[in-house]
Design an enzyme around this catalytic site. Structure first.
Site: not given
Length: 896
Positions: A326, A634, A638, A700
């Site tokens: 934004d 913000d 949004d 392993n």
């Protein structure tokens, strides 16, 4: 015909309401039954028990539960209890994170006005906003929050702040005039007001045309409910890894049991051997170590002003390929600032941003003294006097109380030393004609200490030019003829091309006995002084952050509700928009399907005049192109896109609660530059996760192969099940966790983002796991065979040698895992946590070997000093053999 296209009387007729008396209480009851309460509805949510149980559906959790069963079969109840505890802790953490994330709609509901003033049965009364119904007549004034979507039927200097809904940085001037066109964006609907927005100036009356989910805010709530939460790359990779390990474990168990039985071994013993191999194949601590690594990364990010709300989001940042940001309040300061003053064909530039009253006045790039330039001082003085805003200082911080445009005019004057409180000691405001959207002007009548009176006016440049009879040109008053009209228009166009919003200032001297009763009398035959051009300026650090993101292979896309000219200018200033980059408006976006947008979205860098639906559409189109999308913002507008993006980022200071609750990451300082630091941390966390996956799996593989080769060679088991469990839970765990604290490699931010479909074993990791694991298995088996053939009657001692060799080979190999290239690439003391973990693991191994009470449990015997030379020599081979060959090849290439 839509509401905004109708005249006020047509609106009242269509909605069956009365302008003078409003709705009757009986009609209100009918409409409440039909439309329901004016509230945002929430989608059906699963119960708390279902959410909790869903935490245990994850594939790696199922792997852990399988490991628990295996540990129980082996009689290792303490290990089983520990694994169950890890599963429950992970489930509880996931439960609380999911419940917290779903608070977005609760925050949205808080934006509704708690009370409104409504006309019913001919009387104005206060009611709860949830009781509003379509057709209600509502009045509101400065400071009120709008309770529903309304068509305006009366306005007086009305301005409404809609940035949380539209992204528009300035309050919108409202009127009652019909607006032509069907596909008009929210920001352009100047004859309507919307639920959740705030009245900043003037007053108005509107008729409710939408309540609850039928409002613009309701549409956002619906988008939030339906926006899919994407599975993170880390979650996908761990699930992929878990499936591979399960298949490997089952295959090895069946293989060993089958081979052993065919060779005549006891079925029960072979089953235990197979189970121990399955335990070796599954790194039980992997999910726990991943969670710890992410948690530690979160702590580091807090120190860099980033708060992580969802742990996997940290890693997702590391492979972000697009940041959709934004503009207002994120890339810009959301503080209007005057940057240019034009008068008499001269232009002055003003430095400094925000409301801090410090800056220089420049003429052709050279600093000047504004107090010695009469015209400049005059336009700044009048801009400050014809003004209702104030700038307040608190501990060195300057805050605006009032309209952002008027605040910008005040700050420009303050930079020249012209403070409003000082000016009011020399000038008395005796009359004010407030701003009106129909006049597009504001005027005051002032009197100086000598008793001289004059009108001061500010407003839209084209309107002021139309009511001006004279113009100040080179400090002389000239008739405002067509020549000067052309000059003013050129100046307006020049400033507008730089995305500057222009405000004109004019004045008119009054005769000593002249009386002004109306704004019409005041605002005619004016003397046009000049223009002030202002903009919401970019944050100074954003340009560098955008560059660093570009260097890291991350594209920045600006998405804003502002006008296209403003958006394009800001994008160019920040170097977001390349030479051939495209800019698209919301109205063009509406005509495209998501599939059509996908074809061009990679070439678009700026989206202007967009709605919440558009933002969601853009995010989905980018995701369809294979991008990992970070969405910053913000505002309420949004939130749906933030939630749908791979990584949602909200602003901590200016961000609405809705945006914060929908996001995965909150920037405490609202600083776009912080995203860059967060991305670096995210990349490092993922690389560290790769490091300990490489370490755990290579270890392993070594354990698996030493057991498998021994079976194929018809040898006794080199390791007993309890030793394998001990290695997995202790030796593997501490160093792996320390790898999660490793610092980033030097070239981390010069690498391109990982491909979203990149597997766990990409970039040669699979080969490193197999090759190192193969060598670890070989040297462990070699150590076992050397000692076993030396003394076949002492199997326990040979198994202890194999156990020690396996542990030391792994602990040496862990330093090789710190680099993608070679153990020689990094300082071994660069991670002191790892040094401590290795020393701790060695001490624990020695305790198991030399502490008599533990020897029967772990089937160990004390190792002779001479055999430690054999153990250490063999243990170093897997790491230094391959590292040495790599170094030789590198030197050969350099010589060539």
């Amino acid at each position: 015909m839509k509401w905004h296209e109708m005249r006020s009387d047509e609106v009242m007729d269509t909605i069956h309401s009365d302008r003078d008396s409003g709705l009757t209480n009986k009609e209100v009851q009918k409409r409440t039954q039909k439309f329901g309460l004016n509230e945002l509805k929430e989608a059906d949510r699963p119960s708390a028990i279902i959410i909790f149980l869903n935490q245990f559906k994850d594939f790696m959790v199922l792997v852990l539960l399988a490991a628990t069963l295996i540990s129980g079969l082996l009689g290792e109840y303490i290990d089983a209890i520990a694994i169950i505890a890890i599963v429950i802790v992970n489930g509880v953490l996931g439960f609380f994170q999911e419940r917290r994330a779903e608070r977005s709609l609760e925050a949205l509901k808080e934006l509704s006005a708690p009370q409104v003033t409504v006309l019913r049965d001919g009387k104005w009364e206060k009611i709860l906003s949830k009781e509003l119904v379509p057709g209600d007549i509502v009045k509101f004034t400065s400071g009120d929050r709008i309770g529903a979507d309304m068509r305006l039927i009366d306005t007086k200097s009305l301005e409404v702040e809609e940035s949380a809904l539209t992204g528009e940085s300035l309050p919108v001037q409202k009127s009652t005039q019909p607006i032509a066109g069907e596909n008009v964006g929210l920001g352009d609907l100047t004859n309507m007001v919307f639920m959740g927005t705030l009245v900043t100036r003037g007053s108005g009356i509107g008729v409710v045309i939408g309540t609850g989910m039928n409002t613009a805010m309701g549409q956002i709530a619906d988008l939030l409910q339906n926006a899919e939460t994407m599975e993170t790359p880390l979650q996908r990779r761990l699930e992929q890894l878990g499936k591979i390990l399960i298949v490997v474990a089952l295959f090895l168990t069946l293989l060993v049991v089958s081979i052993g039985v065919l060779q005549g071994h006891d079925l029960y013993n072979m089953f235990l051997a197979g189970v121990s191999l399955a335990v070796a194949a599954i790194p039980e601590g992997l999910p726990a170590i991943v969670t710890v690594a992410l948690s530690l990364g979160v702590q580091r990010m807090i120190k860099q002003n980033s708060i992580v709300r969802k742990l996997p989001a940290v890693e997702t940042l590391g492979c972000a390929s697009v940041i959709c940001s934004d503009k207002t309040g994120t890339m810009t300061q959301n503080k209007m600032t005057v940057t240019h003053v034009w008068s008499g064909d001269q232009v002055w530039n003003i430095t400094g941003t925000g409301y801090h009253p410090h800056g220089e006045f420049l003429r052709d790039g050279d600093p000047i003294d504004a107090t010695k330039t009469k015209t400049l001082q005059q336009i700044l003085t009048f801009g400050s006097l014809c003004n209702t805003a104030t700038i307040k200082e608190n501990d060195g911080q300057y805050q605006l109380d009032g309209d952002p445009t008027e605040g910008a005019l005040l700050v420009a004057a303050m930079k020249a030393g012209l403070r409003k409180e000082t000016l009011l000691k020399n000038f008395e405001v005796i009359e004010e004609f407030p701003f009106d959207s129909s006049r597009k002007m504001m005027s005051v009548i002032v009197r100086d200490k000598s008793g001289n009176q004059f009108v001061v006016t500010k407003g839209a440049p084209d309107v002021l030019a139309g009511v001006s009879k004279y113009i100040l040109w080179n400090e002389r008053q000239e008739n405002f003829n067509s020549k000067y009209d052309t000059k003013v228009k050129q100046a307006i166009e020049s400033l507008a091309s730089q995305a500057l919003r222009t405000i004109a200032v004019a004045f008119k001297p009054l005769k000593s006995n002249e009386k002004i009763n109306t704004s019409f009398e005041a605002e005619r035959d004016l003397v046009f002084i000049g223009l002030q051009g202002m903009i919401d300026p970019p944050r100074p650090e954003v340009k560098q952050a955008v560059k660093e993101c570009r260097d890291a292979g991350i594209k920045t896309v600006m998405i804003t509700g502002d006008h296209i000219i403003t958006a394009k200018a800001i994008a160019q200033q920040l170097n977001i928009l390349p030479q051939n980059g495209k800019v698209m408006e919301g109205k063009d976006l509406s005509d495209l399907s998501v599939e059509e947008l996908e074809e061009i979205v990679d070439d678009v860098y700026v989206f202007a005049r967009v709605s919440p639906e558009h933002k969601l559409k853009i995010v989905k189109a980018l995701q369809s192109r294979g991008h990992i999308v970070a969405m910053t913002g913000d505002g309420v507008n949004d939130a749906p896109a933030i939630k749908a993006a791979d990584i949602g980022i909200s602003m901590g200071v200016t961000g609405t609660d809705v945006a914060k609750e929908a996001s995965s990451l909150i920037l405490v300082d609202d600083n776009f530059a912080t995203i860059k630091s967060a991305i670096k941390e995210g990349r490092n966390i993922y690389e560290n996760i790769r490091k300990f996956i490489r370490y755990l799996l290579a270890s392993n593989v070594g354990e698996i192969l030493v057991m498998l080769f021994a079976m194929l060679l018809a040898l006794p088991l080199p390791l007993v099940p309890i030793q394998i469990l001990w290695v997995n839970l202790v030796t593997d765990g501490l160093p792996a966790m320390a790898l999660g604290l490793d610092k980033p490699e030097g070239d981390l931010m010069n690498r391109k983002p990982r491909h979203p479909k990149e597997g766990v074993f990409a970039r040669g990791l699979g080969w490193k796991v197999i090759s190192r694991g193969f060598l670890i298995g070989i040297v462990t088996l070699a150590a076992f065979m050397i000692v076993y053939y030396r003394n076949p009657d002492d199997l326990a001692y040979a198994q202890t040698i194999a156990f020690a060799t396996l542990v030391m080979a792994q602990l040496i190999h862990v330093f090789d895992c710190r680099s993608e290239k070679s153990i020689f690439e990094r300082n071994p003391f660069g991670n002191m946590y790892l040094i401590g973990a290795v020393i701790s693991s060695i001490l624990l191994m020695l305790v198991v070997i030399y502490y008599p009470p533990l020897q029967p449990i772990f089937h160990t015997l004390p190792i002779l000093a001479r055999d430690w030379l054999l153990i250490l020599g063999l243990s170093a081979i897997p790491t230094f053999l391959l590292a040495g060959s790599l170094l030789t090849r590198k030197s050969t290439k350099t010589m060539i």
